[in-house]
Design a protein around this motif. Structure first.
Motif, short mmCIF file in Angstrom:
data_model
loop_
_atom_site.label_atom_id
_atom_site.label_comp_id
_atom_site.label_asym_id
_atom_site.label_seq_id
_atom_site.Cartn_x
_atom_site.Cartn_y
_atom_site.Cartn_z
N LYS A 52 108.60 20.60 14.30
CA LYS A 52 110.02 20.49 14.65
C LYS A 52 110.21 19.84 16.03
N ILE A 53 109.34 20.18 16.96
CA ILE A 53 109.43 19.59 18.31
C ILE A 53 109.17 18.09 18.24
N CYS A 54 108.17 17.68 17.49
CA CYS A 54 107.89 16.24 17.34
C CYS A 54 109.03 15.53 16.63
N ASP A 55 109.60 16.18 15.62
CA ASP A 55 110.75 15.59 14.93
C ASP A 55 111.96 15.46 15.84
N MET A 56 112.09 16.31 16.84
CA MET A 56 113.19 16.22 17.80
C MET A 56 112.90 15.15 18.86
N ILE A 57 111.67 15.09 19.31
CA ILE A 57 111.31 14.20 20.42
C ILE A 57 111.35 12.73 20.01
N ILE A 58 110.87 12.40 18.82
CA ILE A 58 110.77 10.99 18.42
C ILE A 58 112.12 10.27 18.45
N PRO A 59 113.17 10.76 17.79
CA PRO A 59 114.44 10.02 17.86
C PRO A 59 115.11 10.08 19.24
N THR A 60 114.98 11.23 19.91
CA THR A 60 115.61 11.36 21.23
C THR A 60 114.96 10.43 22.24
N THR A 61 113.65 10.41 22.27
CA THR A 61 112.94 9.55 23.23
C THR A 61 113.15 8.08 22.89
N SER A 62 113.24 7.74 21.62
CA SER A 62 113.50 6.35 21.25
C SER A 62 114.86 5.89 21.78
N LEU A 120 102.43 10.07 21.86
CA LEU A 120 101.85 11.39 21.60
C LEU A 120 102.54 12.08 20.43
N SER A 121 103.86 12.04 20.41
CA SER A 121 104.61 12.69 19.33
C SER A 121 104.35 12.04 17.98
N VAL A 122 104.25 10.72 17.95
CA VAL A 122 103.97 10.03 16.68
C VAL A 122 102.56 10.36 16.20
N ILE A 123 101.59 10.36 17.11
CA ILE A 123 100.21 10.68 16.73
C ILE A 123 100.13 12.11 16.19
N LEU A 148 102.97 22.49 24.50
CA LEU A 148 103.09 22.47 25.96
C LEU A 148 103.21 21.05 26.48
N CYS A 149 102.32 20.17 26.05
CA CYS A 149 102.34 18.76 26.50
C CYS A 149 103.65 18.08 26.11
N ASN A 150 104.06 18.26 24.86
CA ASN A 150 105.29 17.62 24.38
C ASN A 150 106.52 18.12 25.12
N LEU A 151 106.63 19.44 25.30
CA LEU A 151 107.83 19.98 25.95
C LEU A 151 107.89 19.64 27.44
N ILE A 152 106.76 19.69 28.12
CA ILE A 152 106.77 19.29 29.54
C ILE A 152 107.17 17.83 29.65
#
Length: 178
Positions: A52-62, A120-123, A148-152
């Motif tokens: 869920k964190i990766c699914d949130m980070i990918i579109p937001t960071t893009s 990192l999130s895509v990998i 931890l790495c993704n949230l920081i």
């Protein structure tokens, strides 16, 4: 510091020490540790949480990456160097980084962090689809380390976004005075 010393990735690392980004890590690390504690106490499934964190980070960071690239293009494309150049009569030492160089370092660091977080999130998202698993007992440790790495990285990206908005705001004020 000479501009040639700031070229390339090694120059970016030299410049980062001048801007002192480490102070901005206090908030992201604090929020992440509190969230991890809540997740651990709530016995949340680390594998689903990581997904869920990766699914949130990918579109937001893009989206944020496109915003920051547009801001950087605006900043570099406009004639801001005369506005940010030190005033005549001010003694500038050779180790001092100019405001223009600091702003360039800020944008470049922000872009590197965004791209690294996105990669990192895509990998991690792709690796979660693979049938290979980590040995029993290690999967929670690996998952929580990646969380931890993704949230920081995500919260740090948001803190630096505030700095970029302030830079663009200040530029608008400076440009209006000329």
């Amino acid at each position: 510091m000479e501009s040639r010393e700031l070229l390339g990735l090694s120059g970016l690392f030299k410049g980062i020490s001048c801007v002192k980004f480490y102070r901005d890590l206090i908030f992201p690390v604090s929020i992440t540790l509190v969230l991890l504690l809540v997740f651990l106490l709530g016995k949340v499934d680390s594998f689903l949480l990581l997904g869920k964190i990766c699914d949130m980070i990918i579109p937001t960071t893009s989206a944020l990456l496109s915003f920051s690239l547009a801001g950087y293009a605006l900043f570099v494309g406009m004639d801001v160097i005369p506005l940010l150049r030190p005033k005549k009569g001010v003694n500038k030492t050779t180790d001092e980084v100019t405001l223009y160089e600091k702003i360039n370092i800020m944008f470049a660091c922000y872009l590197v962090i965004q791209i690294s977080l996105l990669v990192l999130s895509v990998i991690v998202s792709v690796a979660m689809l693979s049938p290979v698993s980590v040995p029993e007992g290690w999967h929670d440790i690996v998952n929580y380390f990646l969380i931890l790495c993704n949230l920081i990285g995500f919260f740090y990206e948001l803190v630096l976004l505030i700095h970029l908005v302030i830079i663009i705001y200040n530029y608008g004020l400076l440009k209006g005075r000329v």
